[in-house]
Design a protein around this motif. Structure first.
Motif, PDB file in Angstrom:
ATOM      1  N   ASP A 161      46.031  36.147  24.544  1.00  0.00           N
ATOM      2  CA  ASP A 161      45.273  35.681  25.705  1.00  0.00           C
ATOM      3  C   ASP A 161      46.184  35.562  26.930  1.00  0.00           C
ATOM      4  O   ASP A 161      46.157  34.573  27.659  1.00  0.00           O
ATOM      5  CB  ASP A 161      44.595  34.330  25.405  1.00  0.00           C
ATOM      6  CG  ASP A 161      43.540  33.988  26.453  1.00  0.00           C
ATOM      7  OD1 ASP A 161      43.021  34.931  27.088  1.00  0.00           O
ATOM      8  OD2 ASP A 161      43.277  32.787  26.655  1.00  0.00           O
TER       9      ASP A 161
ATOM     10  N   ARG B 102      47.895  37.364  30.501  1.00  0.00           N
ATOM     11  CA  ARG B 102      47.668  38.315  31.583  1.00  0.00           C
ATOM     12  C   ARG B 102      48.905  38.296  32.470  1.00  0.00           C
ATOM     13  O   ARG B 102      49.378  37.224  32.847  1.00  0.00           O
ATOM     14  CB  ARG B 102      46.447  37.915  32.412  1.00  0.00           C
ATOM     15  CG  ARG B 102      45.196  37.639  31.597  1.00  0.00           C
ATOM     16  CD  ARG B 102      44.090  37.098  32.458  1.00  0.00           C
ATOM     17  NE  ARG B 102      42.856  36.863  31.705  1.00  0.00           N
ATOM     18  CZ  ARG B 102      41.683  36.649  32.263  1.00  0.00           C
ATOM     19  NH1 ARG B 102      41.568  36.632  33.574  1.00  0.00           N
ATOM     20  NH2 ARG B 102      40.611  36.452  31.507  1.00  0.00           N
TER      21      ARG B 102
ATOM     22  N   SER C  84      42.894  36.597  37.752  1.00  0.00           N
ATOM     23  CA  SER C  84      42.159  35.370  37.434  1.00  0.00           C
ATOM     24  C   SER C  84      40.697  35.632  37.095  1.00  0.00           C
ATOM     25  O   SER C  84      39.963  34.701  36.760  1.00  0.00           O
ATOM     26  CB  SER C  84      42.239  34.394  38.613  1.00  0.00           C
ATOM     27  OG  SER C  84      41.522  34.891  39.736  1.00  0.00           O
ATOM     28  N   THR C  85      40.240  36.885  37.178  1.00  0.00           N
ATOM     29  CA  THR C  85      38.827  37.182  36.945  1.00  0.00           C
ATOM     30  C   THR C  85      38.540  37.376  35.462  1.00  0.00           C
ATOM     31  O   THR C  85      39.416  37.740  34.684  1.00  0.00           O
ATOM     32  CB  THR C  85      38.395  38.450  37.706  1.00  0.00           C
ATOM     33  OG1 THR C  85      39.106  39.567  37.176  1.00  0.00           O
ATOM     34  CG2 THR C  85      38.681  38.325  39.189  1.00  0.00           C
ATOM     35  N   SER C  86      37.281  37.183  35.096  1.00  0.00           N
ATOM     36  CA  SER C  86      36.888  37.336  33.691  1.00  0.00           C
ATOM     37  C   SER C  86      36.844  38.801  33.282  1.00  0.00           C
ATOM     38  O   SER C  86      36.963  39.116  32.097  1.00  0.00           O
ATOM     39  CB  SER C  86      35.515  36.696  33.468  1.00  0.00           C
ATOM     40  OG  SER C  86      34.531  37.319  34.281  1.00  0.00           O
ATOM     41  N   ALA C  87      36.676  39.712  34.243  1.00  0.00           N
ATOM     42  CA  ALA C  87      36.531  41.136  33.929  1.00  0.00           C
ATOM     43  C   ALA C  87      37.848  41.894  34.022  1.00  0.00           C
ATOM     44  O   ALA C  87      37.851  43.116  34.057  1.00  0.00           O
ATOM     45  CB  ALA C  87      35.511  41.769  34.874  1.00  0.00           C
TER      46      ALA C  87
ATOM     47  N   TYR D  65      33.705  44.544  37.853  1.00  0.00           N
ATOM     48  CA  TYR D  65      35.090  44.263  38.225  1.00  0.00           C
ATOM     49  C   TYR D  65      35.218  43.500  39.548  1.00  0.00           C
ATOM     50  O   TYR D  65      35.839  42.454  39.619  1.00  0.00           O
ATOM     51  CB  TYR D  65      35.869  45.579  38.369  1.00  0.00           C
ATOM     52  CG  TYR D  65      36.295  46.177  37.062  1.00  0.00           C
ATOM     53  CD1 TYR D  65      37.600  46.073  36.632  1.00  0.00           C
ATOM     54  CD2 TYR D  65      35.398  46.860  36.263  1.00  0.00           C
ATOM     55  CE1 TYR D  65      38.011  46.641  35.431  1.00  0.00           C
ATOM     56  CE2 TYR D  65      35.794  47.426  35.067  1.00  0.00           C
ATOM     57  CZ  TYR D  65      37.102  47.314  34.660  1.00  0.00           C
ATOM     58  OH  TYR D  65      37.494  47.866  33.479  1.00  0.00           O
TER      59      TYR D  65
ATOM     60  N   ASP E 270      33.164  39.950  40.554  1.00  0.00           N
ATOM     61  CA  ASP E 270      33.867  38.755  40.084  1.00  0.00           C
ATOM     62  C   ASP E 270      35.145  38.536  40.893  1.00  0.00           C
ATOM     63  O   ASP E 270      35.547  37.410  41.175  1.00  0.00           O
ATOM     64  CB  ASP E 270      34.206  38.934  38.598  1.00  0.00           C
ATOM     65  CG  ASP E 270      34.661  37.645  37.940  1.00  0.00           C
ATOM     66  OD1 ASP E 270      34.540  36.590  38.593  1.00  0.00           O
ATOM     67  OD2 ASP E 270      35.128  37.686  36.801  1.00  0.00           O
TER      68      ASP E 270
END
Length: 352
Positions: free
Chosen positions: A20, A22, A114-117, A201, A204
């Protein structure tokens, strides 16, 4: 329209779903001279031109349209630069040194992380100017996902060689700022996004940008408002009839398949369609009568297209100066049509 790159920042985004985690690596920020000497100049050749030429609508035909126009949101009388997304785009657009551009580009990629996608791949931020006609700068954000299972020719012994973390401009996601209505006409309060994936993309990625509702939703809202006005005029307040009509209207608004409501007369419907097509000239509608589906521009209803009742059945009448057929041949192409009165008489006899 050809572009010259003023500055370009190259990032690689790494995603590890198991941990998890990034992260990103800043590979390089280039000025015009460095870019022209790099392999990127060939990789992106013609790509910015294609992005600018790509058509978009403020109100697309459906919610999943890949290319959309977004508008920066402001509160009340606050200026545009109070919008964080707009302020960031402006700073990157007007950056005059390579260090300033790198700083703003880092802010973009950190926001993307920081985006979910978020997806792994190459993230590019470009400041570019047209080579002809006018001198206004543009900002382009480009995202190339890593391609899995890519193989290239190697040598006679190994034949194929797998390429790790390959990228391609095919299906590349992009943001163009500002939005260009036509050549030389720019709207600095809008961006154009392109995303062929359902991951959304950049919707978000830009939380302070809003997008116009799809055209069917715009028309439905207008129809709802018109019928609500009609209900308010015809029925007295707090009456059972008004309550019943409002419940039917609410049921209509959320239903996927809707049936004829038979509430407005011909002239009211013609006036309502004229009000819609005045704002949305290319709006269309589809009517299904039994197993027959007919699609037509909304503006021709009442002139070339008419919906009527014959006894207890529905009839759609369409008039035109010419009749053409698709590639599937049928005997109807050789018909010598009867007069409408004879057709109606035949339909009445068949209905008895």
């Amino acid at each position: 329209m050809e572009f010259s790159i003023q500055y370009l920042s190259f990032f690689v985004v790494e995603i590890d779903p198991q941990k998890d985690s990034r992260s990103y690596d800043h590979y390089q920020t280039m000025d015009e001279e460095l870019f022209e000497r790099s392999a990127l100049s060939h990789f992106l050749e013609g790509e910015l031109k294609r992005i600018v030429k790509r058509k978009a609508q403020s109100h697309p035909n459906h919610a999943q349209a890949p290319t959309k126009i977004g508008q920066f949101v402001t509160e009340g009388e606050h200026p545009l630069d109070s919008n964080p997304n707009y302020a960031l785009f402006q700073r990157a657009l007007l950056a005059a040194t390579i260090d300033d551009f790198k700083k703003e580009s880092v802010a973009f990629v950190e926001t993307y992380l920081s985006t979910s996608a978020v997806r792994g791949g190459v993230f590019l931020v470009c400041q570019a100017k047209p080579k002809k006609y006018f001198d206004d700068p543009f900002l382009f954000l480009l995202k190339c996902d890593f391609q899995d299972d890519i193989a290239v020719l190697s040598d006679a012994t190994t034949l194929l060689k797998k390429v790790e973390r390959a990228i391609t401009t095919k299906n590349m996601k992009s943001i163009q700022y500002p939005y260009m209505i036509e050549e030389g006409m720019l709207e600095h309060d809008k961006v154009k996004i392109h995303q062929t994936s359902h991951a959304r993309y950049f919707e978000d990625f830009l939380p302070f940008v809003e997008y116009g509702d799809p055209m069917p939703e715009v028309i439905k809202t207008q129809v709802h408002s018109m019928v609500q006005d009609h209900v308010n005029e015809v029925y007295s307040s707090n009456s059972n009839e008004k309550q019943e009509m409002e419940e039917r209207l609410e049921s209509w608004s959320i239903s996927e398949t809707r049936e004829l409501q038979e509430q407005l007369n011909h002239h009211q419907v013609v006036e309502a369609t004229a009000a819609i097509t005045a704002h949305i000239p290319d709006s269309k509608t589809t009517i299904k009568l039994g197993d027959v589906v007919v699609k037509f521009p909304l503006e021709v209803y009442g002139t070339n297209v008419h919906l009527a009742k014959l006894n207890d059945r529905y009839v759609l009448v369409v008039d035109a100066e010419q009749v053409t057929f698709d590639k599937h041949a049928s005997p109807i192409e050789f018909l010598k049509p009867d007069h409408l009165e004879a057709v109606i008489q035949r339909m009445q006899q068949d209905d008895e």
